[in-house]
Scaffold this active site. Structure first.
Site, PDB file in Angstrom:
ATOM      1  N   GLU A 186       0.842  -1.191   0.000  1.00  0.00           N
ATOM      2  CA  GLU A 186       0.000   0.000   0.000  1.00  0.00           C
ATOM      3  C   GLU A 186       0.877   1.240   0.000  1.00  0.00           C
ATOM      4  O   GLU A 186       1.961   1.244   0.571  1.00  0.00           O
ATOM      5  CB  GLU A 186      -0.915   0.015   1.231  1.00  0.00           C
ATOM      6  CG  GLU A 186      -1.880  -1.156   1.287  1.00  0.00           C
ATOM      7  CD  GLU A 186      -2.694  -1.197   2.563  1.00  0.00           C
ATOM      8  OE1 GLU A 186      -3.571  -2.076   2.671  1.00  0.00           O
ATOM      9  OE2 GLU A 186      -2.456  -0.345   3.461  1.00  0.00           O
ATOM     10  N   LYS A 239       2.541   4.497   1.078  1.00  0.00           N
ATOM     11  CA  LYS A 239       2.824   5.103   2.386  1.00  0.00           C
ATOM     12  C   LYS A 239       2.694   6.618   2.238  1.00  0.00           C
ATOM     13  O   LYS A 239       3.507   7.259   1.573  1.00  0.00           O
ATOM     14  CB  LYS A 239       4.215   4.745   2.897  1.00  0.00           C
ATOM     15  CG  LYS A 239       4.451   5.225   4.326  1.00  0.00           C
ATOM     16  CD  LYS A 239       5.817   4.857   4.830  1.00  0.00           C
ATOM     17  CE  LYS A 239       5.925   5.175   6.331  1.00  0.00           C
ATOM     18  NZ  LYS A 239       5.529   6.568   6.648  1.00  0.00           N
ATOM     19  N   ARG A 278      -1.895  10.247  10.912  1.00  0.00           N
ATOM     20  CA  ARG A 278      -2.682   9.058  11.220  1.00  0.00           C
ATOM     21  C   ARG A 278      -4.019   9.473  11.821  1.00  0.00           C
ATOM     22  O   ARG A 278      -4.089  10.364  12.678  1.00  0.00           O
ATOM     23  CB  ARG A 278      -1.900   8.199  12.222  1.00  0.00           C
ATOM     24  CG  ARG A 278      -2.390   6.776  12.369  1.00  0.00           C
ATOM     25  CD  ARG A 278      -1.969   5.915  11.189  1.00  0.00           C
ATOM     26  NE  ARG A 278      -2.260   4.514  11.445  1.00  0.00           N
ATOM     27  CZ  ARG A 278      -1.377   3.644  11.927  1.00  0.00           C
ATOM     28  NH1 ARG A 278      -0.147   4.030  12.230  1.00  0.00           N
ATOM     29  NH2 ARG A 278      -1.724   2.386  12.097  1.00  0.00           N
ATOM     30  N   ARG A 285      -2.807   9.454  16.346  1.00  0.00           N
ATOM     31  CA  ARG A 285      -2.050   8.298  16.810  1.00  0.00           C
ATOM     32  C   ARG A 285      -1.735   8.403  18.299  1.00  0.00           C
ATOM     33  O   ARG A 285      -1.504   7.410  18.964  1.00  0.00           O
ATOM     34  CB  ARG A 285      -0.753   8.124  16.016  1.00  0.00           C
ATOM     35  CG  ARG A 285       0.228   9.260  16.153  1.00  0.00           C
ATOM     36  CD  ARG A 285       1.527   8.944  15.416  1.00  0.00           C
ATOM     37  NE  ARG A 285       2.279   7.931  16.125  1.00  0.00           N
ATOM     38  CZ  ARG A 285       3.213   7.169  15.570  1.00  0.00           C
ATOM     39  NH1 ARG A 285       3.451   7.279  14.285  1.00  0.00           N
ATOM     40  NH2 ARG A 285       3.893   6.304  16.276  1.00  0.00           N
ATOM     41  N   GLU A 293      -5.309   7.514   7.120  1.00  0.00           N
ATOM     42  CA  GLU A 293      -4.390   8.647   7.045  1.00  0.00           C
ATOM     43  C   GLU A 293      -5.147   9.840   6.488  1.00  0.00           C
ATOM     44  O   GLU A 293      -5.960   9.714   5.558  1.00  0.00           O
ATOM     45  CB  GLU A 293      -3.219   8.300   6.124  1.00  0.00           C
ATOM     46  CG  GLU A 293      -2.034   9.220   6.246  1.00  0.00           C
ATOM     47  CD  GLU A 293      -1.018   8.742   7.256  1.00  0.00           C
ATOM     48  OE1 GLU A 293       0.005   9.424   7.439  1.00  0.00           O
ATOM     49  OE2 GLU A 293      -1.241   7.676   7.873  1.00  0.00           O
ATOM     50  N   PHE A 304      -7.222   2.432   5.466  1.00  0.00           N
ATOM     51  CA  PHE A 304      -6.483   1.225   5.072  1.00  0.00           C
ATOM     52  C   PHE A 304      -6.727   0.021   5.968  1.00  0.00           C
ATOM     53  O   PHE A 304      -6.205  -1.070   5.703  1.00  0.00           O
ATOM     54  CB  PHE A 304      -4.982   1.501   4.966  1.00  0.00           C
ATOM     55  CG  PHE A 304      -4.351   2.144   6.172  1.00  0.00           C
ATOM     56  CD1 PHE A 304      -4.150   1.440   7.347  1.00  0.00           C
ATOM     57  CD2 PHE A 304      -3.936   3.457   6.115  1.00  0.00           C
ATOM     58  CE1 PHE A 304      -3.564   2.029   8.453  1.00  0.00           C
ATOM     59  CE2 PHE A 304      -3.341   4.062   7.210  1.00  0.00           C
ATOM     60  CZ  PHE A 304      -3.150   3.340   8.390  1.00  0.00           C
ATOM     61  N   ARG A 358       4.609  -2.254  17.238  1.00  0.00           N
ATOM     62  CA  ARG A 358       5.302  -2.188  15.952  1.00  0.00           C
ATOM     63  C   ARG A 358       5.403  -3.617  15.453  1.00  0.00           C
ATOM     64  O   ARG A 358       6.410  -4.301  15.624  1.00  0.00           O
ATOM     65  CB  ARG A 358       6.675  -1.537  16.133  1.00  0.00           C
ATOM     66  CG  ARG A 358       7.302  -1.071  14.823  1.00  0.00           C
ATOM     67  CD  ARG A 358       8.577  -0.288  15.076  1.00  0.00           C
ATOM     68  NE  ARG A 358       8.345   0.982  15.713  1.00  0.00           N
ATOM     69  CZ  ARG A 358       7.933   2.096  15.102  1.00  0.00           C
ATOM     70  NH1 ARG A 358       7.687   2.061  13.799  1.00  0.00           N
ATOM     71  NH2 ARG A 358       7.758   3.224  15.752  1.00  0.00           N
ATOM     72  N   LYS A 399       7.530  -1.040   6.394  1.00  0.00           N
ATOM     73  CA  LYS A 399       7.573   0.151   5.541  1.00  0.00           C
ATOM     74  C   LYS A 399       8.844   0.119   4.686  1.00  0.00           C
ATOM     75  O   LYS A 399       9.923  -0.253   5.149  1.00  0.00           O
ATOM     76  CB  LYS A 399       7.522   1.428   6.383  1.00  0.00           C
ATOM     77  CG  LYS A 399       8.584   1.547   7.451  1.00  0.00           C
ATOM     78  CD  LYS A 399       8.345   2.766   8.329  1.00  0.00           C
ATOM     79  CE  LYS A 399       9.357   2.829   9.477  1.00  0.00           C
ATOM     80  NZ  LYS A 399       9.108   3.975  10.382  1.00  0.00           N
TER      81      LYS A 399
END
Length: 533
Positions: free
Chosen positions: A209, A211, A216, A231, A260, A300, A372, A378
């Site tokens: 996807e 970035k 966020r 976030r 986003e 997303f 994470r 990423k």
């Protein structure tokens, strides 16, 4: 429990550098605390008042009575006093607050006064606060850390999780579930050097996807009500009327979605990040649009839909849910492939459209709230790390009078503290120099009249670099090549910065694959890792 016990624990923590020692000290206190006081103590030692704000700042703390000769204040007494200060409003409230504050501090010993002063101004200086406290709660309650973390991320209330865990153990943590209207910690992505590595690490096939370099946004829909959170779990609904309008177009009235928000030009390319950030700084709706710039919402992921929690479902199921309620124009562009060439072409297309890169996602991974997770990787052409500013040097020449050259470090999750990786003054604009001089003077942890000013490790900075090289100069054994400042991350806490293990892994990975884009140079044999910062 006496306040003195809490203050003594805080004082002990300020002398400790190892994370394990801090966890043990906090856990010992939590096993001794009364259940009625547990939530209060956890909040305080996580750096927060249960009342959040009570209207007391530096000015209110300048002239205080001398300390009491012996400890008598109890935790619940202090909590009642703080609540009374918080609820003192109307005519004469300033005088009443001042009197209540004076009475509280007059009953506090010297160490208790020091603790209260730091707590009230948000400056406990004891290292990673909530992260260490989460570990301590798990140890004191005798429950798995993963269960405590999950309950915390779903509830957003570590104090409540601690009370439940300490009182009733692991069974009570299952009661903390996702609730529409209450934000949860977002899942974060690890880094991969390129799309080929991402495919290998994700099992050979992945969803790629775009970035986006936006902000966020977690969207909650409950009936006709829409709420939007950052976030960091702040409610920014009132600032984003166009995002609220977009949410109303979704084909559901019961949703928690991750996405986003980004400012786009008329040609569809993104504005610089500062434009998006400026729009979010506007507090009064459409009329506050910066230069008429509107924001677009890209969704997303879906965490909850029509009464069903989807956190633990595989990503493919969550994607199907997303596509069932959100139109294609409001979804992040996506490609599912096992072909590295196709993924590389998709990355190139994202870059041509002005975006940062891509995020490769496992098709089977759950949504790891607040983590994470290894299921998201990423991939960006410019390597960046989120590091901590440990110290800064006064500039010379054109930069005289400003704090310029920064010392940056990574978190050390094993030994605690931070490990220095190098220095840089590159990438700083005049505006950034002005901002960081004021910011770093407020974070000074010692004298500011020397060449180097040591800082409390709180400010996260995004650093771009061309490679990782071995170094005998720095304690982690590695340093960054051509490091430069991208931006300061005001939306990230110190415990969210990248780790020294991650930096060393980048070095090992690149060294083993000479063809990768990350440059690596050999140097002297590095010493063992030590604490820094």
């Amino acid at each position: 429990m006496l306040l003195e016990a809490v203050a003594a624990t805080w004082q002990d923590l300020t002398t400790m550098s190892a994370r394990g020692a801090k966890v043990s000290r906090l856990a010992r206190l939590l096993t001794e605390v009364d259940p009625a006081e547990a939530g209060i103590v956890v909040s305080w030692l996580s750096g927060e008042l249960t009342q959040r704000q009570i209207g007391v700042g530096w000015a209110s703390l300048r002239d205080l009575p001398p300390p009491a000769p012996c400890a008598a204040l109890r935790v619940l007494d202090v909590e009642s006093a703080l609540t009374a200060i918080r609820t003192s409003i109307g005519a004469g409230s300033q005088a009443r607050r001042r009197a209540l504050l004076g009475t509280l501090f007059a009953a506090a010993t010297e160490i208790e006064q020091s603790f209260l002063r730091r707590l009230l101004i948000g400056d406990l200086r004891q290292g990673a606060l909530t992260g260490v406290m989460t570990d301590a709660v798990a140890r004191a309650a005798g429950v798995p850390l993963a269960d405590v973390r999950r309950a915390w991320m779903l509830s957003g209330d570590l104090a409540a999780v601690a009370v439940a865990g300490l009182r009733d153990g692991i069974a009570s943590l299952a009661a903390f579930q996702l609730r529409v209207g209450r934000p949860v910690g977002p899942m974060l992505a690890q880094s991969a050097a390129d799309v080929s590595e991402a495919l290998i690490r994700l099992g050979g096939e992945a969803a790629f996807e775009w970035k986006l370099d936006g902000v966020r946004a977690q969207v909650h829909i409950q009936g006709d009500q829409v709420a939007i959170f950052t976030r960091s779990l702040d409610d920014i609904t009132a600032r984003l009327p166009e995002v609220v309008e977009a949410a109303h177009s979704f084909d559901t009235r019961d949703l928690v979605a991750d996405g986003e928000v980004i400012a786009l030009r008329q040609d569809g390319r993104p504005h610089p990040f500062q434009v998006t950030a400026s729009r979010l700084g506007a507090r009064s709706g459409p009329a506050s649009n910066v230069a008429g710039v509107a924001l677009h919402t890209f969704i997303f992921d879906v965490l909850h839909l029509d009464g069903k929690d989807l956190l633990d479902k595989p990503a493919s199921d969550r994607r199907a849910a997303l596509e069932s309620v959100v139109a294609v124009d409001d979804r992040v562009p996506r490609l599912v492939t096992s072909d590295a060439a196709a993924a590389q072409a998709f990355l190139a297309d994202a870059l041509r459209h002005g975006h940062e890169g891509v995020v490769a996602k496992s098709l089977t991974a759950p949504y790891q709230a607040g983590r994470r997770g290894a299921g998201w990787l990423k991939v960006k052409p410019v390597h960046t790390l989120d590091l901590i500013v440990l110290a800064v040097e006064w500039g010379s020449g054109r930069r005289r009078g400003t704090l310029s050259n920064i010392h940056v470090g990574a978190r050390d999750d094993v030994n605690g503290g931070f490990v220095m990786l190098g220095k840089t003054f590159k990438g700083m604009t005049d505006e950034m120099l002005t901002w960081q001089t004021e910011r770093f003077l407020s974070l000074a942890d010692g004298p500011t009249d020397g060449r180097v000013v040591r800082l409390r490790p709180e400010q996260v900075v995004e650093i771009a670099f061309d490679g990782v090289q071995r170094s005998s100069r720095y304690p982690g054994g590695v340093t960054l090549r051509f490091a430069r400042v991208v931006r300061y991350r005001k939306d990230k806490r110190a415990e969210e910065a990248d780790t020294i293990d991650a930096v060393q892994a980048l070095y090992i990975l690149a060294r083993g694959s000479p063809g990768r884009s990350m440059g690596v140079q050999e140097g002297d044999r590095a010493p063992g890792r030590t604490e820094a910062g």
